[in-house]
Write an enzyme that holds these catalytic residues in place. Structure first.
Site, PDB file in Angstrom:
ATOM      1  N   ASP A  12      -6.251   4.157 -10.150  1.00  0.00           N
ATOM      2  CA  ASP A  12      -5.016   4.127 -10.933  1.00  0.00           C
ATOM      3  C   ASP A  12      -5.116   5.146 -12.072  1.00  0.00           C
ATOM      4  OD1 ASP A  12      -2.800   3.497 -12.426  1.00  0.00           O
ATOM      5  OD2 ASP A  12      -3.647   1.623 -13.233  1.00  0.00           O
ATOM      6  N   ASN A  63      -2.550   5.944 -14.241  1.00  0.00           N
ATOM      7  CA  ASN A  63      -1.635   5.781 -15.385  1.00  0.00           C
ATOM      8  C   ASN A  63      -1.657   4.388 -16.011  1.00  0.00           C
ATOM      9  OD1 ASN A  63      -0.381   4.353 -13.428  1.00  0.00           O
ATOM     10  ND2 ASN A  63       1.577   5.442 -13.509  1.00  0.00           N
ATOM     11  N   ASP A  71      -1.048   1.366 -14.904  1.00  0.00           N
ATOM     12  CA  ASP A  71      -0.116   0.278 -14.569  1.00  0.00           C
ATOM     13  C   ASP A  71      -0.751  -0.759 -13.641  1.00  0.00           C
ATOM     14  OD1 ASP A  71      -0.195   1.593 -12.157  1.00  0.00           O
ATOM     15  OD2 ASP A  71       1.962   1.933 -12.000  1.00  0.00           O
ATOM     16  N   ASP A 102       1.165   2.759  13.223  1.00  0.00           N
ATOM     17  CA  ASP A 102       1.077   1.317  13.011  1.00  0.00           C
ATOM     18  C   ASP A 102       1.605   0.546  14.231  1.00  0.00           C
ATOM     19  OD1 ASP A 102       0.666  -0.769  10.821  1.00  0.00           O
ATOM     20  OD2 ASP A 102       2.728  -1.229  11.404  1.00  0.00           O
ATOM     21  N   GLU A 158      -2.576   2.447  16.460  1.00  0.00           N
ATOM     22  CA  GLU A 158      -3.115   1.107  16.241  1.00  0.00           C
ATOM     23  C   GLU A 158      -2.603   0.258  17.398  1.00  0.00           C
ATOM     24  OE1 GLU A 158      -3.242  -2.575  13.052  1.00  0.00           O
ATOM     25  OE2 GLU A 158      -1.368  -1.586  13.526  1.00  0.00           O
ATOM     26  N   HIS A 161      -8.003  -1.915   6.054  1.00  0.00           N
ATOM     27  CA  HIS A 161      -7.335  -2.745   5.045  1.00  0.00           C
ATOM     28  C   HIS A 161      -6.920  -4.119   5.576  1.00  0.00           C
ATOM     29  CE1 HIS A 161      -4.314  -0.942   7.494  1.00  0.00           C
ATOM     30  NE2 HIS A 161      -3.415  -1.781   7.014  1.00  0.00           N
TER      31      HIS A 161
HETATM   32  C1  NOJ Z   1      -0.710  -3.329  10.928  1.00  0.00           C
HETATM   33  C2  NOJ Z   1      -1.092  -2.937   9.539  1.00  0.00           C
HETATM   34  O1  NOJ Z   1      -2.372  -2.403   9.545  1.00  0.00           O
HETATM   35  C3  NOJ Z   1      -0.931  -4.167   8.688  1.00  0.00           C
HETATM   36  O2  NOJ Z   1      -1.466  -3.996   7.401  1.00  0.00           O
HETATM   37  C4  NOJ Z   1       0.528  -4.527   8.636  1.00  0.00           C
HETATM   38  O3  NOJ Z   1       0.690  -5.742   7.957  1.00  0.00           O
HETATM   39  C5  NOJ Z   1       1.122  -4.662  10.034  1.00  0.00           C
HETATM   40  N1  NOJ Z   1       0.676  -3.651  10.930  1.00  0.00           N
HETATM   41  C6  NOJ Z   1       2.615  -4.601   9.983  1.00  0.00           C
HETATM   42  O4  NOJ Z   1       3.038  -3.301   9.667  1.00  0.00           O
END
Ligand code: NOJ
Length: 567
Positions: free
Chosen positions: A23, A25, A27, A202, A260, A336
């Site tokens: 980060d 700035n 916030d 995604d 993905e 993530h």
């Molecule tokens: C896969 C992503 O990696 C995940 O973080 C997200 O919640 C879902 N797709 C929906 O976009």
């Protein structure tokens, strides 16, 4: 232009989850300027490509995976001018940029959905998937959403339901509509012409749903909604849509594409990534991530499962062998959405450094493009927040609401599952140093920092030449020096062993033997007959001093990893 150079085969990718990276700035939220500040750190690590999780305009119901404007930047992260500076600086430093492409769904705040909601005859209505209530006046089918509850939401003013495989603020786009596809291609070209070097797509294999949207089979009679991935994953028109995207967009740029793709087998992986008729450079498969989950779709991950090392071997070697010369693997243990690998597969206590290095060795010596998720290179661990109120992730919150609040399950049991598998494990702020908030922000972080930041942080790791960070640097550099790492074939050694994971790679007379101990015990193994060590040297090793090996066999200390090289 054909994708002929395939630069991505020799590359290592680093994933940034911008909200939690740095980060600039105060916030409490990471931002693009914060990424620019840390580029030299990534150059030092030796990676080639950065994959940025979504940075587009978003109301943040799912932290940016719900996009309301594909061609603008989330206010908290910066603006397009900063983005231009980010990519220019990256290119000057020899780094490439891969953006997240989230086109299975938009945000419900996207102007297309805002229009679609207005009336049944709105020109954008058909951009989404609407159905009237069934004969009983209920959801059009029994599909369960990825994030608990029904995959349908009722829209009172127009009297129809819309489909959302994720949260109700993430309506699924209707890929059957050619106008949707053209809009997506246009947007992709816009970013590519602005300089991006690829896309991470995604949940891309969810874009084609089975015609008629039939009910999912009832596998859990006690539940109202059922897992329907057979009807929405790898659907009938998926390859056709991807071929179209390839012809209209991808083939015209020399880029990295990674899909993905949950629910894929190595056979499908080959089909999607082969050089002749494939549609992607590589994909993220999930079979190894499911090794410690119960079957039954997304909800299965919350239920404990004992797993065996031989199961992991079977999965990984199938992908390694099947895709050899026929497709391309991506290699990952974290992102993530996944818990931290050292907590999940290693030991985040006594053997923290040893096991983090062992896992890295095991992964980076395989064939494919390795992905390092922010903080993995310093061995960041899972977090055990004491209360559900400490968690931000919508998947976790929905799980709690569904299982604890509505169905009355034991809160301690659910909290334990969240500690083990929750996505916020990966999303706690990056630990830069031992100052307040781990040097991530001068303000209040949007998600609490893992309390172990004074022990585990970048500053410490850089100072200690024997650290996990320096080990990652070595592994990344080795891939550039030895062709066998990129091109070698793959065969298992001690296939049935439940404690040692060992494999061999061979390429034009060059051999690697990778031996890793997945336990906290010291164990001995006699060498198998077909492994010869005449003239072999140690390429990398996670303990100081020589490995305890002779012509007859090897003694491995807890989580020891060693790679022998012969040319
Ligand atoms: C896969 C992503 O990696 C995940 O973080 C997200 O919640 C879902 N797709 C929906 O976009």
């Amino acid at each position: 232009m054909e994708q002929s150079t395939q630069w991505w085969k020799n590359s290592v990718v680093y994933q940034i989850y911008p909200r939690s990276f740095n980060d600039s700035n105060g916030d409490g939220i990471g931002d693009l300027e914060g990424i620019i500040e840390k580029l030299d750190y990534l150059v030092e690590l030796g990676i080639d490509v950065i994959w940025l999780s979504p940075i587009y305009k978003s109301p943040n119901d799912d932290n940016g995976y719900d996009i309301s404007d594909y061609q603008d930047i989330m206010t908290e992260f910066g603006d397009l001018e900063t983005w231009d500076r980010l990519i220019t600086t990256m290119h000057e430093k020899g780094l490439k940029l891969v953006m997240d492409l989230v086109v299975n769904h938009t945000s419900d705040e996207h102007p297309w959905f805002q229009e679609a909601k207005k009336s049944k005859d709105n020109p954008y209505r058909d951009f989404y998937i609407w159905r009237p209530p069934n004969e009983e006046g209920k959801e059009p089918n029994n599909w369960l959403s990825f994030f608990s509850g029904s995959a349908w939401e009722y829209h009172e003013p127009t009297g129809e339901y819309y489909l959302h495989l994720f949260t109700k603020k993430q309506p699924d786009l209707n890929w059957e509509n050619p106008d949707v596809r053209q809009k997506v291609y246009e947007m992709m070209r816009w970013w590519l012409d602005r300089g991006v070097d690829g896309f991470r797509m995604d949940v891309i294999n969810l874009i084609s749903k089975v015609e008629g949207l039939p009910d999912a089979p009832v596998t859990k009679p006690e539940d109202e909604f059922q897992w329907g991935s057979d009807y929405f994953a790898n659907g009938p028109r998926f390859m056709e849509f991807m071929q179209e995207m390839k012809e209209e967009v991808l083939d015209h740029y020399d880029i990295l594409t990674v899909g993905e793709t949950g629910f894929v087998t190595p056979e499908e992986g080959k089909q999607f990534t082969n050089e002749d008729s494939g549609v992607l450079s590589m994909l993220f498969q999930f079979q190894h991530m499911d090794v410690d989950a119960q079957p039954g779709g997304q909800m299965g991950k919350w239920e404990e499962k004992d797993w065996k090392l031989t199961e992991l071997k079977e999965i990984m070697s199938k992908w390694q062998v099947e895709l050899f010369n026929k497709g391309w693997n991506s290699l990952y243990l974290e992102n993530h959405d996944q818990p931290r690998s050292v907590s999940r597969f290693g030991d985040d206590g006594e053997y923290h450094a040893e096991s983090a290095k062992m896992l890295a060795t095991w992964l980076h010596m395989m064939q494919g493009t390795p992905y390092v998720y922010q903080g993995q290179e310093i061995g960041m661990t899972n977090v055990h927040f004491p209360s559900i109120d400490d968690y931000e992730d919508v998947e976790i919150r929905n799980l709690w609401q569904d299982m604890v609040v509505e169905k009355g399950h034991d809160p301690d049991k659910i909290l334990k599952a969240i500690h083990e598998k929750g996505r916020d494990n990966a999303r706690t702020p990056m630990q830069w140093d031992s100052s307040e908030n781990a040097g991530f922000t001068s303000g209040t972080p949007w998600l609490k920092v893992n309390p172990n930041y004074d022990q585990i942080n970048v500053e410490k790791e850089r100072e200690n030449s024997d650290s996990i960070f320096h080990y990652y640097k070595k592994l990344i550099a080795l891939r550039k020096e030895h062709e066998v790492i990129v091109n070698g074939d793959h065969s298992l050694i001690w296939q049935e062993d439940e404690e040692v994971y060992a494999y061999k790679r061979e390429h034009e007379g060059e051999t690697l033997v990778v031996v890793t101990n997945w336990t906290g015990e010291t164990i001995e193994r006699p060498w198998p007959e077909d492994v010869s060590f005449d003239g072999a040297s140690v390429m990398i090793h996670n303990y100081s001093g020589a490995p305890d090996a002779s012509k007859e066999g090897i003694t491995l200390r807890p989580y020891e990893a060693v790679v022998y090289h012969q040319k």
